[in-house]
Scaffold this active site. Structure first.
Site, PDB file in Angstrom:
ATOM      1  CG  ASP A  86      67.970  48.236  37.750  1.00  0.00           C
ATOM      2  OD1 ASP A  86      67.312  47.164  37.649  1.00  0.00           O
ATOM      3  OD2 ASP A  86      68.367  49.150  37.246  1.00  0.00           O
TER       4      ASP A  86
ATOM      5  CE  LYS B 218      67.110  51.641  34.466  1.00  0.00           C
ATOM      6  NZ  LYS B 218      67.793  50.237  34.655  1.00  0.00           N
TER       7      LYS B 218
HETATM    8  P1  NDP Z   1      74.908  53.366  31.233  1.00  0.00           P
HETATM    9  O1  NDP Z   1      74.905  53.726  29.516  1.00  0.00           O
HETATM   10  O2  NDP Z   1      74.700  54.126  31.982  1.00  0.00           O
HETATM   11  O3  NDP Z   1      75.829  53.400  31.311  1.00  0.00           O
HETATM   12  C1  NDP Z   1      77.225  53.027  30.523  1.00  0.00           C
HETATM   13  C2  NDP Z   1      78.663  52.694  31.545  1.00  0.00           C
HETATM   14  O4  NDP Z   1      79.878  51.774  30.765  1.00  0.00           O
HETATM   15  C3  NDP Z   1      79.383  53.389  32.093  1.00  0.00           C
HETATM   16  O5  NDP Z   1      80.108  53.696  33.535  1.00  0.00           O
HETATM   17  C4  NDP Z   1      80.552  53.794  31.232  1.00  0.00           C
HETATM   18  O6  NDP Z   1      81.846  54.393  31.411  1.00  0.00           O
HETATM   19  C5  NDP Z   1      80.554  52.186  30.553  1.00  0.00           C
HETATM   20  N1  NDP Z   1      81.484  51.674  29.499  1.00  0.00           N
HETATM   21  C6  NDP Z   1      80.628  51.285  28.518  1.00  0.00           C
HETATM   22  N2  NDP Z   1      81.542  51.101  26.812  1.00  0.00           N
HETATM   23  C7  NDP Z   1      82.230  50.979  28.501  1.00  0.00           C
HETATM   24  C8  NDP Z   1      83.763  50.322  27.394  1.00  0.00           C
HETATM   25  N3  NDP Z   1      84.134  49.945  26.467  1.00  0.00           N
HETATM   26  N4  NDP Z   1      84.571  50.041  28.472  1.00  0.00           N
HETATM   27  C9  NDP Z   1      84.749  50.523  30.242  1.00  0.00           C
HETATM   28  N5  NDP Z   1      83.629  50.931  30.669  1.00  0.00           N
HETATM   29  C10 NDP Z   1      82.637  51.002  29.846  1.00  0.00           C
HETATM   30  O7  NDP Z   1      74.197  51.311  30.987  1.00  0.00           O
HETATM   31  P2  NDP Z   1      73.455  50.645  32.215  1.00  0.00           P
HETATM   32  O8  NDP Z   1      74.824  51.579  33.522  1.00  0.00           O
HETATM   33  O9  NDP Z   1      72.466  51.741  32.074  1.00  0.00           O
HETATM   34  O10 NDP Z   1      74.161  49.617  31.964  1.00  0.00           O
HETATM   35  C11 NDP Z   1      74.945  48.845  32.112  1.00  0.00           C
HETATM   36  C12 NDP Z   1      75.116  47.118  32.050  1.00  0.00           C
HETATM   37  O11 NDP Z   1      74.287  46.952  32.471  1.00  0.00           O
HETATM   38  C13 NDP Z   1      74.037  47.310  30.362  1.00  0.00           C
HETATM   39  O12 NDP Z   1      75.464  45.537  30.200  1.00  0.00           O
HETATM   40  C14 NDP Z   1      72.852  46.792  30.870  1.00  0.00           C
HETATM   41  O13 NDP Z   1      72.174  45.590  30.225  1.00  0.00           O
HETATM   42  C15 NDP Z   1      72.895  45.809  32.184  1.00  0.00           C
HETATM   43  N6  NDP Z   1      71.834  46.228  33.212  1.00  0.00           N
HETATM   44  C16 NDP Z   1      71.121  44.795  33.547  1.00  0.00           C
HETATM   45  C17 NDP Z   1      70.299  44.629  34.195  1.00  0.00           C
HETATM   46  C18 NDP Z   1      70.020  43.779  34.973  1.00  0.00           C
HETATM   47  O14 NDP Z   1      68.976  43.238  35.794  1.00  0.00           O
HETATM   48  N7  NDP Z   1      70.366  42.269  35.340  1.00  0.00           N
HETATM   49  C19 NDP Z   1      69.673  45.918  35.182  1.00  0.00           C
HETATM   50  C20 NDP Z   1      70.374  46.630  33.898  1.00  0.00           C
HETATM   51  C21 NDP Z   1      71.493  47.450  33.401  1.00  0.00           C
HETATM   52  P3  NDP Z   1      81.887  56.373  30.815  1.00  0.00           P
HETATM   53  O15 NDP Z   1      81.364  56.482  32.772  1.00  0.00           O
HETATM   54  O16 NDP Z   1      83.120  56.070  30.937  1.00  0.00           O
HETATM   55  O17 NDP Z   1      81.333  56.918  29.785  1.00  0.00           O
END
Ligand code: NDP
Length: 274
Positions: free
Chosen positions: A104, A67
């Site tokens: 989104d 993205k």
């Molecule tokens: P990114 O990889 O960009 O971001 C991941 C985020 O999750 C970061 O804030 C990261 O923290 C945090 N994170 C990852 N693992 C953990 C953990 N074990 N405990 C706490 N925090 C954690 O992913 P996206 O933002 O693109 O996606 C996030 C979720 O949203 C996914 O599950 C995706 O499937 C869902 N999604 C759903 C959509 C829909 O239409 N329903 C659309 C877009 C996304 P840190 O910054 O510390 O790494």
């Protein structure tokens, strides 16, 4: 009749429900188009975009992890995509024009407020995560005028920066999960972390849920996610997964490409197997 070509680019992509969703929209609205899932190798986004455009493709959805690269690859952007610094929808116009949008956030807000009747205005919101999805939804959430919006993220600095980028839109602050110890409880908690993908729940104090709180997980799965299971066990009044958001953001993309917004309710029912 000529058939216009669309698709979704990501890695991985095999699990994507977008081809089914857009096929259903096309059938419902009588539009002649194809929509395919395109697996793009890491580092290969720009080439894949060039090829798709050169072959006459009309539009794309972009998902993890491209993205941000898509944001850089377009030549004009909607204000909401500009601010999110992430693009999930590209319109490919004549003469090589590429317009980027991010649907989104509006998809989440529509699912919350229209499909589920949630109140956002005047409520205290907690947004978990500061990754690509959180970036996309923050602006549209603030436009709904919550009383306060706190962002909590594993990496505190990312939440602080995200809040600072949006401070002109409303009362937003951010930090690590430890900020929650000092905060009052919340009426609506939205999980935009990827923790549910690993079956994990962010470290939340149970008392962060206000009486009657609703909890929303952007992730969707056949079974309730770890976060929604936690929320139900801690007294949430409603728990909602992200399937409706997925369909609503797709409908916004479809409307941008085709000029007609499909009816989402039957498509959500179909995906839930109803
Ligand atoms: P990114 O990889 O960009 O971001 C991941 C985020 O999750 C970061 O804030 C990261 O923290 C945090 N994170 C990852 N693992 C953990 C953990 N074990 N405990 C706490 N925090 C954690 O992913 P996206 O933002 O693109 O996606 C996030 C979720 O949203 C996914 O599950 C995706 O499937 C869902 N999604 C759903 C959509 C829909 O239409 N329903 C659309 C877009 C996304 P840190 O910054 O510390 O790494």
């Amino acid at each position: 009749m000529p058939v216009d070509r669309y698709g979704v680019m990501g890695n991985p992509i095999a699990h994507s429900k977008s081809p089914r969703i857009h096929a259903a929209f096309a059938e419902q609205t009588g539009q002649a188009l194809t929509y395919e899932a395109i697996l793009v190798p890491l580092g290969g986004f720009q080439d894949a975009l060039e090829s798709f455009a050169a072959e006459g493709g009309r539009g794309l959805n972009i998902t993890v992890p491209f993205k941000q690269e898509a944001w850089e690859a377009v030549d004009s952007r909607s204000p909401r995509a500009e601010r999110a610094r992430a693009v999930n929808t590209i319109v490919l116009g004549g003469e090589g024009r590429r317009y980027g949008d991010n649907t989104d956030g509006v998809g989440l807000v529509r699912d919350l407020t229209v499909n589920h009747g949630a109140a956002v205005a005047g409520r205290r919101l907690l947004l978990l995560g500061a990754g690509g999805a959180a970036r996309g939804v923050l602006g549209p959430l603030l436009e709904e005028k919550p009383a306060a919006l706190v962002i909590a993220n594993r990496t505190a600095r990312r939440a602080e920066e995200l809040a600072a980028d949006h401070s002109d839109l409303g009362p937003v602050s951010g930090g690590g999960f430890d900020v929650l110890a000092e905060e009052e409880c919340f009426d609506l908690v939205i999980n935009a972390t990827a923790a549910s993908l690993q079956g994990q729940v962010p470290p939340l104090p149970g008392r962060c849920l206000a009486p009657g709180a609703w909890c929303y997980d952007l992730m969707y799965a056949a079974e309730p996610t770890a976060f929604l299971t936690w929320a139900a066990a801690h007294g949430a009044e409603r728990v909602i997964d992200g399937l409706g958001m997925l369909v609503e953001q797709a409908a916004e993309s479809f409307a941008l490409w085709r000029g007609v917004r499909p009816d989402t309710a039957p498509v959500i029912r179909m995906l839930r197997g109803g």
